[in-house]
Write a protein that holds these residues in place. Structure first.
Motif, short mmCIF file in Angstrom:
data_model
loop_
_atom_site.label_atom_id
_atom_site.label_comp_id
_atom_site.label_asym_id
_atom_site.label_seq_id
_atom_site.Cartn_x
_atom_site.Cartn_y
_atom_site.Cartn_z
N VAL A 13 0.85 -1.18 0.00
CA VAL A 13 0.00 0.00 0.00
C VAL A 13 0.89 1.24 0.00
O VAL A 13 1.74 1.41 0.89
CB VAL A 13 -0.93 0.01 1.23
CG1 VAL A 13 -1.75 1.28 1.30
CG2 VAL A 13 -1.83 -1.22 1.22
N ASN A 15 -0.10 4.62 0.02
CA ASN A 15 -0.59 5.67 0.93
C ASN A 15 -1.64 5.07 1.86
O ASN A 15 -2.84 5.19 1.60
CB ASN A 15 -1.18 6.84 0.13
CG ASN A 15 -0.16 7.51 -0.73
OD1 ASN A 15 0.88 7.93 -0.24
ND2 ASN A 15 -0.42 7.61 -2.02
N PRO A 16 -1.22 4.43 2.96
CA PRO A 16 -2.18 3.76 3.83
C PRO A 16 -3.18 4.73 4.45
O PRO A 16 -2.85 5.88 4.76
CB PRO A 16 -1.31 3.12 4.91
CG PRO A 16 0.00 3.82 4.83
CD PRO A 16 0.14 4.38 3.46
N LYS A 17 -4.44 4.27 4.60
CA LYS A 17 -5.52 5.08 5.17
C LYS A 17 -5.65 4.89 6.68
O LYS A 17 -6.02 5.81 7.38
CB LYS A 17 -6.85 4.73 4.51
CG LYS A 17 -6.95 5.08 3.05
CD LYS A 17 -8.27 4.64 2.48
CE LYS A 17 -8.10 3.21 2.03
NZ LYS A 17 -9.14 2.62 1.27
N ASN A 18 -5.39 3.68 7.16
CA ASN A 18 -5.68 3.36 8.55
C ASN A 18 -4.49 3.41 9.49
O ASN A 18 -4.66 3.23 10.69
CB ASN A 18 -6.32 1.96 8.63
CG ASN A 18 -7.66 1.93 7.94
OD1 ASN A 18 -8.44 2.86 8.05
ND2 ASN A 18 -7.91 0.88 7.19
N HIS A 19 -3.29 3.61 8.95
CA HIS A 19 -2.10 3.60 9.81
C HIS A 19 -1.17 4.73 9.41
O HIS A 19 -1.08 5.10 8.25
CB HIS A 19 -1.35 2.27 9.66
CG HIS A 19 -2.19 1.09 10.01
ND1 HIS A 19 -2.50 0.74 11.30
CD2 HIS A 19 -2.82 0.19 9.24
CE1 HIS A 19 -3.27 -0.32 11.31
NE2 HIS A 19 -3.49 -0.68 10.06
N GLU A 20 -0.48 5.24 10.39
CA GLU A 20 0.56 6.22 10.13
C GLU A 20 1.90 5.54 10.37
O GLU A 20 2.10 4.90 11.40
CB GLU A 20 0.42 7.41 11.08
CG GLU A 20 -0.85 8.22 10.88
CD GLU A 20 -0.93 9.36 11.86
OE1 GLU A 20 -0.32 10.40 11.61
OE2 GLU A 20 -1.59 9.17 12.90
N LYS A 38 5.08 1.99 13.16
CA LYS A 38 3.68 2.22 12.83
C LYS A 38 2.97 2.70 14.09
O LYS A 38 3.08 2.07 15.15
CB LYS A 38 3.04 0.93 12.32
CG LYS A 38 1.58 1.05 11.98
CD LYS A 38 1.02 -0.25 11.45
CE LYS A 38 0.71 -1.17 12.59
NZ LYS A 38 -0.06 -2.34 12.25
#
Length: 185
Positions: A13, A15-20, A38
């Protein structure tokens, strides 16, 4: 699990949506280190004891994170629980909602066991249920596929060391806590 997992696809992925994801650099004892980490949300987990069955109520579900590293261990036995992502609710209130969503029992009272630091915080609770507290069949929300497992307390020690049944350390910790503090209910 009731249904076999199939058609698994894995892709990176961008550009992950749920994790920074962060890169953390620091100096320790004169040496420079850089680590990729993470950011995680705090979670609650609940050890449920079913009084009439003299059994623990566990959830069994597919875990994609485990699949990436060990596909043969991706269906895991766990305590019920979830992320602390509901604004304005206490850890205990979130834990009660998770028991209802995942296991189908409405609990009025939970006992806090402790809070562990794993990445974020993991707050562990203990609760007791019986069939009069059942309000639905559980199974989680629409994006979850949870199977309930009733593990007799008499099998807990053997279960903890059965490597063919993947589980998180928090589950084993809670079993040890129960066997030390609650075993003679």
């Amino acid at each position: 699990m009731k249904d076999k997992i199939s058609n698994i696809e894995v892709k990176r992925v961008e550009n992950p949506k749920n994790h920074e994801v962060f890169e953390v650099s620091y100096t320790q004892s004169g040496k420079r280190y850089t680590k990729e980490v993470k950011k995680t949300l705090d979670v609650v987990k609940v050890l449920l004891y079913h009084k009439e069955k003299d059994a623990f109520v566990l959830v069994k579900q597919f875990r994609a994170l485990v699949y990436i590293n060990h596909p043969d261990l991706a269906i895991r036995y766990e305590l019920c629980g979830g992320r602390e992502d509901k604004e304005g609710l206490s850890s205990e209130e979130i834990a009660k909602e998770e028991v209802l969503e995942e296991c189908g029992y409405r609990v009025d009272k939970l006992e806090k066991i402790t809070t562990l630091t794993t990445g974020g915080k993991m707050t562990l609770f203990y609760g007791e249920v019986d069939e009069s507290m059942r309000v639905n069949s559980g199974g989680g929300l629409e994006d979850e596929n949870i199977e309930l497992v009733y593990l007799p307390v008499s099998e807990a020690k053997e279960f903890m060391f059965d490597e063919s049944k993947p589980k998180r350390p928090a589950l084993m910790f809670c079993f040890c806590w129960f066997l030390t503090n609650k075993c003679n209910l």
